[in-house]
Design a protein around this motif. Structure first.
Motif, PDB file in Angstrom:
ATOM      1  N   PRO A  28       0.829  -1.207   0.000  1.00 37.42           N
ATOM      2  CA  PRO A  28       0.000   0.000   0.000  1.00 37.42           C
ATOM      3  C   PRO A  28       0.860   1.252   0.000  1.00 37.42           C
ATOM      4  CG  PRO A  28      -0.534  -1.420   1.867  1.00 37.42           C
ATOM      5  CD  PRO A  28       0.580  -2.051   1.140  1.00 37.42           C
ATOM      6  N   SER A  29       0.453   2.207  -0.771  1.00 33.20           N
ATOM      7  CA  SER A  29       1.176   3.469  -0.855  1.00 33.20           C
ATOM      8  C   SER A  29       0.204   4.604  -0.550  1.00 33.20           C
ATOM      9  CB  SER A  29       1.765   3.634  -2.250  1.00 33.20           C
ATOM     10  OG  SER A  29       2.373   4.885  -2.377  1.00 33.20           O
ATOM     11  N   VAL A  47       8.229   9.998   8.083  1.00 34.69           N
ATOM     12  CA  VAL A  47       7.419   9.134   7.227  1.00 34.69           C
ATOM     13  C   VAL A  47       8.101   7.781   7.031  1.00 34.69           C
ATOM     14  CG1 VAL A  47       6.344   8.955   4.942  1.00 34.69           C
ATOM     15  CG2 VAL A  47       6.429  11.148   6.097  1.00 34.69           C
ATOM     16  N   ASN A  48       9.424   7.707   7.147  1.00 36.69           N
ATOM     17  CA  ASN A  48      10.126   6.430   7.003  1.00 36.69           C
ATOM     18  C   ASN A  48       9.670   5.417   8.056  1.00 36.69           C
ATOM     19  OD1 ASN A  48      11.645   7.259   4.806  1.00 36.69           O
ATOM     20  ND2 ASN A  48      13.272   8.087   6.110  1.00 36.69           N
ATOM     21  N   VAL A  54       4.214  -0.055   7.924  1.00 39.30           N
ATOM     22  CA  VAL A  54       3.286  -0.526   6.880  1.00 39.30           C
ATOM     23  C   VAL A  54       3.857  -1.744   6.165  1.00 39.30           C
ATOM     24  CG1 VAL A  54       2.275   0.082   4.646  1.00 39.30           C
ATOM     25  CG2 VAL A  54       2.128   1.677   6.549  1.00 39.30           C
ATOM     26  N   PHE A  55       5.135  -1.699   5.789  1.00 40.21           N
ATOM     27  CA  PHE A  55       5.735  -2.835   5.081  1.00 40.21           C
ATOM     28  C   PHE A  55       5.830  -4.066   5.983  1.00 40.21           C
ATOM     29  CE2 PHE A  55       7.984   0.294   2.116  1.00 40.21           C
ATOM     30  CZ  PHE A  55       6.958   0.209   1.189  1.00 40.21           C
ATOM     31  N   LEU A  61       0.882  -9.882   7.087  1.00 39.31           N
ATOM     32  CA  LEU A  61      -0.452 -10.204   6.586  1.00 39.31           C
ATOM     33  C   LEU A  61      -0.379 -11.195   5.433  1.00 39.31           C
ATOM     34  CD1 LEU A  61      -3.539  -9.559   6.581  1.00 39.31           C
ATOM     35  CD2 LEU A  61      -3.007  -7.839   4.854  1.00 39.31           C
ATOM     36  N   LEU A  62       0.513 -10.955   4.466  1.00 36.39           N
ATOM     37  CA  LEU A  62       0.652 -11.876   3.342  1.00 36.39           C
ATOM     38  C   LEU A  62       1.132 -13.252   3.802  1.00 36.39           C
ATOM     39  CD1 LEU A  62       2.188  -9.626   0.573  1.00 36.39           C
ATOM     40  CD2 LEU A  62      -0.106 -10.579   0.661  1.00 36.39           C
ATOM     41  N   GLY A  63       2.076 -13.274   4.727  1.00 33.71           N
ATOM     42  CA  GLY A  63       2.565 -14.548   5.257  1.00 33.71           C
ATOM     43  C   GLY A  63       1.466 -15.321   5.959  1.00 33.71           C
TER      44      GLY A  63
END
Length: 79
Positions: A28-29, A47-48, A54-55, A61-63
């Motif tokens: 997501p961006s 913001v970093n 987020v990453f 979540l994907l895992g």
């Protein structure tokens, strides 16, 4: 005979799949305004830090999704 490390190898392999998916699928961006607003509301330094969070959440979540999909398919196959 089952490998005694099977309980560690299988989730590790699935997390590796999640890592590969996180590299291949776009994360997501946010727009700059939304990113600044989230940064201020979460009291982050820059913001970093927001994108690091987020990453990391995207990867987890994907895992998790891949873990449950692969587990579901594995259990259906072994019936």
């Amino acid at each position: 005979m089952n490998n005694p490390f099977e309980t560690l190898i299988i989730p590790g392999g699935i997390l590796l799949l999640g890592f590969l998916s996180a590299l291949l699928l776009p994360a997501p961006s946010f727009g700059i305004e939304l990113a600044k607003q989230l940064q201020e509301s979460l009291h982050l330094m820059d913001v970093n830090q927001l994108y690091t969070i987020v990453f990391s959440l995207w990867f987890l979540l994907l895992g998790a999704i891949e873990f449950f999909v692969v587990r579901f398919l594995w259990r259906r196959r072994s019936r």
